[in-house]
Design a protein around this motif. Structure first.
Motif, PDB file in Angstrom:
ATOM      1  N   UNK A 134      76.251   8.037  13.030  1.00 34.97           N
ATOM      2  CA  UNK A 134      75.316   8.261  14.129  1.00 34.97           C
ATOM      3  C   UNK A 134      73.983   8.781  13.620  1.00 34.97           C
ATOM      4  N   UNK A 135      73.067   8.945  14.545  1.00 32.66           N
ATOM      5  CA  UNK A 135      71.698   9.300  14.178  1.00 32.66           C
ATOM      6  C   UNK A 135      71.580  10.807  13.958  1.00 32.66           C
ATOM      7  N   UNK A 136      71.806  11.231  12.718  1.00 34.11           N
ATOM      8  CA  UNK A 136      71.635  12.624  12.320  1.00 34.11           C
ATOM      9  C   UNK A 136      70.797  12.693  11.044  1.00 34.11           C
ATOM     10  N   UNK A 137      69.893  11.742  10.908  1.00 35.58           N
ATOM     11  CA  UNK A 137      69.182  11.574   9.640  1.00 35.58           C
ATOM     12  C   UNK A 137      68.343  12.788   9.242  1.00 35.58           C
ATOM     13  N   UNK A 138      67.726  13.454  10.210  1.00 35.64           N
ATOM     14  CA  UNK A 138      66.805  14.551   9.893  1.00 35.64           C
ATOM     15  C   UNK A 138      67.501  15.656   9.100  1.00 35.64           C
ATOM     16  N   UNK A 139      68.748  15.927   9.435  1.00 39.15           N
ATOM     17  CA  UNK A 139      69.471  16.997   8.746  1.00 39.15           C
ATOM     18  C   UNK A 139      70.268  16.492   7.546  1.00 39.15           C
ATOM     19  N   UNK A 140      70.385  15.192   7.396  1.00 41.34           N
ATOM     20  CA  UNK A 140      71.250  14.619   6.359  1.00 41.34           C
ATOM     21  C   UNK A 140      70.515  14.139   5.115  1.00 41.34           C
ATOM     22  N   UNK A 141      69.316  13.561   5.303  1.00 40.15           N
ATOM     23  CA  UNK A 141      68.747  12.757   4.224  1.00 40.15           C
ATOM     24  C   UNK A 141      68.408  13.584   2.976  1.00 40.15           C
ATOM     25  N   UNK A 142      67.791  14.734   3.108  1.00 45.55           N
ATOM     26  CA  UNK A 142      67.420  15.494   1.904  1.00 45.55           C
ATOM     27  C   UNK A 142      68.636  16.069   1.180  1.00 45.55           C
TER      28      UNK A 142
ATOM     29  N   UNK B 129      71.422  14.596   1.017  1.00 46.32           N
ATOM     30  CA  UNK B 129      71.969  13.414   0.363  1.00 46.32           C
ATOM     31  C   UNK B 129      71.176  13.071  -0.894  1.00 46.32           C
ATOM     32  N   UNK B 130      69.853  13.243  -0.831  1.00 42.68           N
ATOM     33  CA  UNK B 130      69.018  13.034  -2.018  1.00 42.68           C
ATOM     34  C   UNK B 130      69.460  13.972  -3.136  1.00 42.68           C
ATOM     35  N   UNK B 131      69.645  15.234  -2.788  1.00 42.84           N
ATOM     36  CA  UNK B 131      70.054  16.215  -3.786  1.00 42.84           C
ATOM     37  C   UNK B 131      71.410  15.858  -4.390  1.00 42.84           C
ATOM     38  N   UNK B 132      72.333  15.425  -3.555  1.00 36.88           N
ATOM     39  CA  UNK B 132      73.672  15.091  -4.057  1.00 36.88           C
ATOM     40  C   UNK B 132      73.635  13.886  -4.985  1.00 36.88           C
ATOM     41  N   UNK B 133      72.889  12.849  -4.611  1.00 40.17           N
ATOM     42  CA  UNK B 133      72.815  11.651  -5.450  1.00 40.17           C
ATOM     43  C   UNK B 133      72.225  11.992  -6.824  1.00 40.17           C
ATOM     44  N   UNK B 134      71.163  12.779  -6.824  1.00 42.01           N
ATOM     45  CA  UNK B 134      70.546  13.156  -8.103  1.00 42.01           C
ATOM     46  C   UNK B 134      71.478  14.012  -8.942  1.00 42.01           C
ATOM     47  N   UNK B 135      72.150  14.962  -8.310  1.00 41.27           N
ATOM     48  CA  UNK B 135      73.080  15.817  -9.052  1.00 41.27           C
ATOM     49  C   UNK B 135      74.238  15.011  -9.626  1.00 41.27           C
ATOM     50  N   UNK B 136      74.775  14.082  -8.828  1.00 43.27           N
ATOM     51  CA  UNK B 136      75.897  13.274  -9.306  1.00 43.27           C
ATOM     52  C   UNK B 136      75.495  12.381 -10.476  1.00 43.27           C
TER      53      UNK B 136
ATOM     54  N   UNK C 262      64.299   6.939  13.212  1.00 46.06           N
ATOM     55  CA  UNK C 262      64.843   6.837  11.875  1.00 46.06           C
ATOM     56  C   UNK C 262      63.792   6.483  10.839  1.00 46.06           C
ATOM     57  N   UNK C 263      62.915   5.544  11.164  1.00 45.10           N
ATOM     58  CA  UNK C 263      61.866   5.147  10.230  1.00 45.10           C
ATOM     59  C   UNK C 263      60.915   6.295   9.936  1.00 45.10           C
ATOM     60  N   UNK C 264      60.576   7.067  10.971  1.00 43.73           N
ATOM     61  CA  UNK C 264      59.668   8.203  10.755  1.00 43.73           C
ATOM     62  C   UNK C 264      60.315   9.248   9.851  1.00 43.73           C
ATOM     63  N   UNK C 265      61.606   9.489  10.042  1.00 42.47           N
ATOM     64  CA  UNK C 265      62.307  10.461   9.204  1.00 42.47           C
ATOM     65  C   UNK C 265      62.324   9.997   7.749  1.00 42.47           C
ATOM     66  N   UNK C 266      62.655   8.729   7.534  1.00 41.94           N
ATOM     67  CA  UNK C 266      62.694   8.207   6.173  1.00 41.94           C
ATOM     68  C   UNK C 266      61.335   8.252   5.496  1.00 41.94           C
ATOM     69  N   UNK C 267      60.296   7.826   6.213  1.00 43.31           N
ATOM     70  CA  UNK C 267      58.956   7.805   5.633  1.00 43.31           C
ATOM     71  C   UNK C 267      58.463   9.216   5.330  1.00 43.31           C
ATOM     72  N   UNK C 268      58.662  10.145   6.249  1.00 47.03           N
ATOM     73  CA  UNK C 268      58.187  11.515   6.011  1.00 47.03           C
ATOM     74  C   UNK C 268      58.951  12.170   4.862  1.00 47.03           C
ATOM     75  N   UNK C 269      60.251  11.873   4.744  1.00 51.65           N
ATOM     76  CA  UNK C 269      61.035  12.428   3.634  1.00 51.65           C
ATOM     77  C   UNK C 269      60.554  11.871   2.300  1.00 51.65           C
ATOM     78  N   UNK C 270      60.321  10.562   2.256  1.00 51.99           N
ATOM     79  CA  UNK C 270      59.845   9.933   1.019  1.00 51.99           C
ATOM     80  C   UNK C 270      58.464  10.444   0.641  1.00 51.99           C
TER      81      UNK C 270
END
Length: 235
Positions: free
Chosen positions: A32-40, A42-49, A71-79
């Motif tokens: 479901x749409x929980x990207x704002x709290x998930x994406x960063x 997830x970035x940290x986990x991928x890099x650590x792994x 969703x697009x705004x969250x992804x773009x602002x995070x990037x």
């Protein structure tokens, strides 16, 4: 070259790390749409792994639309935030092109489709030319009748829009339509990262101060406001 990919254009939230033509790590959630709290996180986990940090990256690729406005705004602002904080290159990757890359095979057109609601789809058509995806029909928001009239044949369909409109596609194209199954219809940050590497190698770096998602049409809120305004004028 190492590029982090971020995919948040649909209810799927995905982050991946690619090095040249290898995907080193990918983490995907379809809850479901929980990207704002998930994406960063997830970035940290991928890099650590992968045993890396942001300083080991050459750029950040982001799925830039079309898709969910939020969703697009969250992804773009995070990037953008990652790039601004670390001096990395921002690589803007069309969502439909990344979706096509997952399943494209030589010699057959691939139509990527997302459900745009109101009887329309976001769609683009690509063909694999060597290792490069050539665009046959530019990304657009279309009614199904208009889209089906533009397609080369045979054609491979991918994306949740193809799942929603499968029966209608078969009514028109019959045996000239092909479909992928299951999870292959989900967007993947791995494809975003791989296309990001290709853009970085070609010098196709986005301007951090100007980069915005490619929505292709107005948001639902803007459409409702326009309808209400028109009704007010009529009455």
């Amino acid at each position: 070259m190492r590029v982090l990919g971020i995919e948040t254009a649909t209810p799927v939230c995905s982050v991946a790390l690619a090095d040249s033509d290898r995907v080193l790590a990918e983490y995907t959630l379809d809850v479901g749409v929980q990207h704002a709290s998930r994406v960063l996180p997830m970035v940290q986990r991928v890099l650590e792994d992968a045993g890396m940090g942001v300083s080991d990256l050459d750029g950040v690729g982001v799925s830039a639309g079309p898709g969910s406005f939020t969703g697009l705004r969250i992804g773009m602002s995070s990037a953008k935030g990652l790039c601004l904080a670390s001096g990395l290159c921002l690589l803007s990757v069309p969502t439909l092109e990344a979706l096509a890359l997952r399943v494209a095979v030589g010699g057959m057109a691939t139509c990527s489709m997302l459900d745009a609601r109101r009887g329309e789809v976001y769609a683009g058509v690509y063909r694999l030319d060597g290792k490069r995806l050539a665009c046959l029909v530019p990304d657009a928001v279309l009614g199904m009748g208009d889209l089906l009239g533009r397609l080369p044949r045979p054609v491979l369909f991918v994306g949740e829009g193809a799942v929603v409109y499968r029966d209608r596609i078969l009514d028109v194209l019959e045996g000239e339509a092909r479909f992928v199954s299951g999870a292959l219809n989900r967007p993947s940050a791995a494809s975003v990262a791989l296309l990001g590497i290709r853009r970085l190698m070609a010098g196709e770096v986005a301007d951090l101060s100007r980069a915005e998602p490619g929505y292709l049409r107005r948001s639902q809120a803007e459409w409702v406001r326009e309808v209400r305004a028109a009704r007010g004028i009529e009455h």
